[in-house]
Design an enzyme around this catalytic site. Structure first.
Site, PDB file in Angstrom:
ATOM      1  N   HIS A  70       0.872  -1.163   0.000  1.00 22.01           N
ATOM      2  CA  HIS A  70       0.000   0.000   0.000  1.00 22.01           C
ATOM      3  C   HIS A  70       0.907   1.209   0.000  1.00 22.01           C
ATOM      4  O   HIS A  70       1.978   1.195   0.582  1.00 22.01           O
ATOM      5  CB  HIS A  70      -0.892  -0.011   1.249  1.00 22.01           C
ATOM      6  CG  HIS A  70      -2.022   0.973   1.170  1.00 22.01           C
ATOM      7  ND1 HIS A  70      -1.853   2.307   1.417  1.00 22.01           N
ATOM      8  CD2 HIS A  70      -3.327   0.786   0.847  1.00 22.01           C
ATOM      9  CE1 HIS A  70      -3.025   2.915   1.257  1.00 22.01           C
ATOM     10  NE2 HIS A  70      -3.934   2.034   0.919  1.00 22.01           N
ATOM     11  N   ASP A  86      -8.079  -4.519   0.249  1.00 23.44           N
ATOM     12  CA  ASP A  86      -8.700  -5.073  -0.946  1.00 23.44           C
ATOM     13  C   ASP A  86      -8.338  -6.535  -1.179  1.00 23.44           C
ATOM     14  O   ASP A  86      -8.919  -7.193  -2.030  1.00 23.44           O
ATOM     15  CB  ASP A  86      -8.326  -4.219  -2.166  1.00 23.44           C
ATOM     16  CG  ASP A  86      -8.968  -2.852  -2.070  1.00 23.44           C
ATOM     17  OD1 ASP A  86     -10.159  -2.793  -1.725  1.00 23.44           O
ATOM     18  OD2 ASP A  86      -8.280  -1.858  -2.320  1.00 23.44           O
TER      19      ASP A  86
END
Lengths: 379, 379
Positions: free
Chosen positions: B264, B317
């Site tokens: 991320h 996700d």
């Protein structure tokens, strides 16, 4: 331009922050110079056409006459809007034209055969289509909201003349077409302004061209970005007669309020695009038998002279609004016309962003200035 | 993260550049912590609802039960799409759902009575409407493309349950509704990511909320921003069985290719939102009689362990896609569901941007962490 608080430095408005280098456009704000791919805006304004300037922006070099012929044919062939997008325009026809343009550009993505292909080749094909479709959308909506049907494009007309034709349903004079052509050249590209920056941020997520240009239209709809031409025209109407201009300007300045069409985020001297529009306004206002509009603007400029040394100079939109007004174009189409001009700039910056990665954007220069060679000499 | 060339410093991807301070959200990427208005995402995930979390984001404090009741009634009352926008959806129905969502959100601007009013009050009213309309658009399009009619919203259902109801046309189980609610809470806000940044840049030109959110949807449609959940599901399908995971991961890493759902831009440890989705996947995959999906994901996590010390950790996700899949939701709706969750975050950042001016955006912190007080205790 930035304030250091705690340990974090805050760059408000991104002033002075550079994200990347760009090869498309170069601006010297202090000298008041603007180049597209190294060619001075003055040469392009006086000697080029929108077709040639847009070829230059996308391809990096001026075209030969064969290349220009092919490019022009591609633009002409792209003058078509899918029928369902016309239906979308009808569905939202009572909204502000920028709401309609944004929605219709977004809807075009649903029908473009290359929509999800972000390769340079596909993006160029989509860019050509958008360059031709954006003026058609603006015109179709304007016709539809008046209860008229959209006008069929005329393949024998150039980009600017065809835009006026589909907008007004009558053949523009050569002079009117040339002035619109000039306007579109001058607005075609201008570095990392808010809308082009938005297009690049969106493209930086690998979103497609239609997503990026839809977002750019959204950013341009903000009054602080695209609203100057409209506001200058309103001001000119409020002033009413040239002899009222000095008092009007003084009252605004005494109240520390801005005078519309002056000042620019980039230029510290006169916007190099302004002079070309000034000449157009002068000629057109005489031609239309309404010389007072040019006289009002010049009276405002004279009244602003004492403030010019503070870097408050006239910008391109100071004159653009009166040109549109003298063409009989309603005020709420002034920003959409800006979009018609800027579409190539948005698209070419998206192409550049896809190439450069990672993520966001640009503002910088490259290459030395180049001499404009008219197309006859290029062969 | 920046390279100095000539005299100009280039900040690629805007890494490490701060534009403003934000009071909405705080992220500690090193510690793996996330707060909405000072409240830990863990408290909100476990004890709150989407209605409560969205109230908090917009209003800055947790609601009393009376305030929550009013807020909920406002959200319910806003569950309606103007008929012409449904027509717009029909016109573009064969496009990717993100193209449709972008077009329909843009079209909503044509019918919103407050569209051009950027005051905090009007923007809040529009935000409530958009929060309720975005899920309806996603659902209506999905119905229409299947040849079905849109489902009438049910005022007795909460935000998440109603979304599943209008999407699927059948009442969701309590567990399914709760898991969607959790998903929407976790996605509601996340600082200056690409789509929220886009919304702020657009708002920074004084463009209206519909322009800003349309542009945010455009940015989210980029695979590099919103595409992770879809890609993780594709990966899980390619892996097929848990025992294939280790070899699959090794092959990718040997080829220096990324493993989907890991890493991320902000977090240097596990994404704090991931653990809540993990529990949901575990429960749901057992409930649906397909425990292998959870097992595949956990096998991928185990195979990635050696790389975790390099800061490659699972993100939210990674689990979200499997949740959607187990609900029978097609892959091309994964990003639109992200948009359903993120709409409040986009809107609240636009409100903040209007207040802060001048022009672009933010990324910073403020205030100390706060203890979550459940609503019974708040009275």
């Amino acid at each position: 331009m930035s304030d250091a608080t705690d340990e974090v430095q805050i760059h408000r408005g991104l002033q002075g922050v550079y994200f990347d280098r760009s090869e498309v456009c170069d601006i010297d704000g202090r000298a008041g110079e603007l180049w597209y791919r190294g060619y001075s805006i003055h040469d392009l304004a006086q000697r080029s056409t929108f077709e040639e300037a847009s070829y230059l922006l996308f391809n990096g070099d001026l075209p030969t006459s064969e290349e220009l012929g092919r490019w022009t044919r591609e633009l002409v062939a792209a003058r078509t809007i899918p029928a369902p997008v016309i239906e979308v325009i009808r569905s939202v026809k009572d909204a502000h034209p920028m709401e309609v343009l944004r929605t219709a550009v977004s809807a075009l993505g649903a029908f473009d055969p290359d929509v999800a292909d972000n390769s340079p080749e596909a993006t160029l094909r989509k860019s050509v289509r958008l360059a031709s479709q954006v003026p058609l959308i603006v015109a179709a909506h304007h016709r539809i909201r008046q209860g008229l049907e959209p006008v069929e494009p005329d393949p024998d007309l150039g980009h600017a003349a065809n835009f006026l034709w589909v907008l007004e349903g009558k053949r523009p004079s050569e002079d009117a077409a040339r002035l619109m052509d000039l306007d579109l050249i001058l607005h075609a590209e201008h570095g990392t302004n808010a809308s082009s920056f938005t297009a690049r941020v969106v493209a930086g997520t690998d979103a497609n061209l239609h997503a990026s240009v839809t977002a750019a239209v959204a950013a341009l709809s903000g009054p602080a970005h695209g609203g100057a031409a409209e506001n200058v025209m309103k001001m000119a109407m409020e002033i009413g007669e040239p002899e009222n201009a000095a008092a009007y300007v003084k009252a605004l300045r005494d109240a520390r309020k801005p005078v519309m069409g002056f000042g620019h985020r980039v230029y510290r001297t006169e916007d190099p695009r302004a002079r070309h529009m000034r000449e157009g306004v002068k000629r057109l206002s005489e031609e239309k038998g309404e010389p007072k509009w040019y006289a009002i603007l010049e009276a405002v400029v004279a009244a602003m002279k004492p403030y010019a040394r503070l870097g408050v100079n006239v910008n391109v939109d100071f004159y653009a609004g009166v040109v549109y007004y003298l063409h009989g174009i309603p005020e709420d189409l002034f920003v959409p016309i800006f979009a018609v001009g800027r579409t190539p700039g948005w698209c070419v910056q998206v192409v550049e962003q896809y190439r450069q990665h990672p993520h966001p954007p640009a503002h910088a220069l490259s290459g030395a200035p180049r001499d404009y060679v008219p197309i006859e000499g290029a062969e």
